[in-house]
Design a protein around this motif. Sequence first.
Motif, PDB file in Angstrom:
ATOM      1  N   ALA A 201      27.077  31.687  75.822  1.00  0.00           N
ATOM      2  CA  ALA A 201      26.438  32.299  74.621  1.00  0.00           C
ATOM      3  C   ALA A 201      27.672  31.886  73.751  1.00  0.00           C
ATOM      4  O   ALA A 201      28.760  31.689  73.770  1.00  0.00           O
ATOM      5  N   TYR A 202      26.944  31.560  72.338  1.00  0.00           N
ATOM      6  CA  TYR A 202      27.940  31.312  71.206  1.00  0.00           C
ATOM      7  C   TYR A 202      27.439  32.308  70.102  1.00  0.00           C
ATOM      8  O   TYR A 202      26.495  32.357  69.489  1.00  0.00           O
ATOM      9  N   ILE A 203      28.571  32.861  69.590  1.00  0.00           N
ATOM     10  CA  ILE A 203      28.576  33.873  68.517  1.00  0.00           C
ATOM     11  C   ILE A 203      28.976  33.066  67.196  1.00  0.00           C
ATOM     12  O   ILE A 203      29.949  32.686  66.995  1.00  0.00           O
ATOM     13  N   ARG A 204      27.904  32.728  66.240  1.00  0.00           N
ATOM     14  CA  ARG A 204      28.299  32.087  65.250  1.00  0.00           C
ATOM     15  C   ARG A 204      28.656  33.026  64.092  1.00  0.00           C
ATOM     16  O   ARG A 204      27.966  33.946  63.779  1.00  0.00           O
ATOM     17  N   THR A 205      29.708  32.598  63.444  1.00  0.00           N
ATOM     18  CA  THR A 205      29.932  33.426  62.154  1.00  0.00           C
ATOM     19  C   THR A 205      29.663  32.792  61.113  1.00  0.00           C
ATOM     20  O   THR A 205      29.928  31.823  60.703  1.00  0.00           O
ATOM     21  N   ILE A 206      28.785  33.667  60.375  1.00  0.00           N
ATOM     22  CA  ILE A 206      27.810  33.129  59.330  1.00  0.00           C
ATOM     23  C   ILE A 206      28.694  32.419  58.102  1.00  0.00           C
ATOM     24  O   ILE A 206      28.738  31.692  57.206  1.00  0.00           O
ATOM     25  N   VAL A 232      26.659  36.662  63.636  1.00  0.00           N
ATOM     26  CA  VAL A 232      27.408  37.862  62.941  1.00  0.00           C
ATOM     27  C   VAL A 232      27.761  37.384  61.543  1.00  0.00           C
ATOM     28  O   VAL A 232      28.239  36.111  61.194  1.00  0.00           O
ATOM     29  N   LYS A 233      27.185  38.093  60.532  1.00  0.00           N
ATOM     30  CA  LYS A 233      27.434  37.923  59.247  1.00  0.00           C
ATOM     31  C   LYS A 233      29.160  38.263  58.960  1.00  0.00           C
ATOM     32  O   LYS A 233      29.154  39.692  58.523  1.00  0.00           O
ATOM     33  N   GLU A 244      32.848  47.072  66.339  1.00  0.00           N
ATOM     34  CA  GLU A 244      31.830  47.654  66.797  1.00  0.00           C
ATOM     35  C   GLU A 244      30.520  46.843  67.184  1.00  0.00           C
ATOM     36  O   GLU A 244      29.893  46.621  67.925  1.00  0.00           O
ATOM     37  N   GLU A 245      30.305  46.045  66.063  1.00  0.00           N
ATOM     38  CA  GLU A 245      29.101  45.089  66.157  1.00  0.00           C
ATOM     39  C   GLU A 245      29.291  43.956  67.312  1.00  0.00           C
ATOM     40  O   GLU A 245      28.616  43.723  68.079  1.00  0.00           O
ATOM     41  N   LEU A 246      30.557  43.363  67.338  1.00  0.00           N
ATOM     42  CA  LEU A 246      30.791  42.508  68.219  1.00  0.00           C
ATOM     43  C   LEU A 246      30.600  42.960  69.570  1.00  0.00           C
ATOM     44  O   LEU A 246      30.314  42.273  70.736  1.00  0.00           O
ATOM     45  N   ALA A 247      31.262  44.165  69.680  1.00  0.00           N
ATOM     46  CA  ALA A 247      31.381  44.873  71.030  1.00  0.00           C
ATOM     47  C   ALA A 247      29.849  44.905  71.813  1.00  0.00           C
ATOM     48  O   ALA A 247      29.711  44.756  72.799  1.00  0.00           O
ATOM     49  N   GLU A 248      28.794  45.560  70.800  1.00  0.00           N
ATOM     50  CA  GLU A 248      27.420  45.698  71.072  1.00  0.00           C
ATOM     51  C   GLU A 248      27.006  44.226  71.632  1.00  0.00           C
ATOM     52  O   GLU A 248      26.322  44.296  72.550  1.00  0.00           O
ATOM     53  N   ILE A 249      27.276  43.342  70.737  1.00  0.00           N
ATOM     54  CA  ILE A 249      26.886  42.004  71.193  1.00  0.00           C
ATOM     55  C   ILE A 249      27.352  41.768  72.493  1.00  0.00           C
ATOM     56  O   ILE A 249      26.421  41.198  73.469  1.00  0.00           O
TER      57      ILE A 249
END
Length: 258
Positions: A201-206, A232-233, A244-249
């Motif tokens: 998985a790759y979390i892109r930081t917009i 993630v914006k 919190e948002e990152l933990a949910e992801i």
Amino acid sequence: MSQELPTVLFFAGAFADPSCFDTFSKLLQTAGYPTAYAYVPSLNPSDPTAVSSSQDAQVTSENYLLPLLNQGKDVVIFAHSYGGIVGGAAAAGLSKASRAAAGMPGGVIGLIYCVGNIVGEGESLLQAVGGAYPPFIQENQPSKGLAVISPVIQTLYGEGAVSPETIPELEAAMTPHSLKAFETPQTAPAWAESAFDGRRAYIRTIDDQCNPLFIQDIWIEKTAVKWKTVDVKSGHCPFITQPEELAEIAVTLIKSWT
């Protein structure tokens, strides 16, 4: 008896002690996931010339990843920025499937890259960013062979992304890193292994000002393997600005692998 949830092993980016994950890590612990930190020799070393990217991978694999696996634990690699290079190589050959086939306990069950740097075997980070350091990398500071990022807040977080009272602490956390770690080639990465198909998985930081979105996409594409991407914006460090948002992801991803 309920099955033990996998341990999340954190690989921090350059210039950062893994304690940068403390808030985010505690959120994962609250969700039931044990966490651990990997420490690299190239962070503020006494001799910046005596380290390398491949040494970082070897040391973190031997000292932090393998001890968990040998205890029979399943592990998820969570790698940020430069940690993607180190964590990817540290996990090579250590997938759950590979270890089970060899009759060994535990294994790496998934890779989460949070705007993680990606290099191929034999490639350095400097090559991966085009062969020249970006202007925010202050070379040979505070001494020869080391580097720091400046300006810290604009580059790593973005204007207005952190509360004013936290700025002094975040700026003070900027830790010198060996330039040689960025200039030396890395060994074969775990993400290239078929054992991680469906488990990358790759979390892109917009809004990233450090590793802009276009270079994140170049890195993903050049791997020629499939990644699940999540956006993630945020700037470069969502574990600081949006934990919190990152933990949910992260929890959603890990659940899909278990």
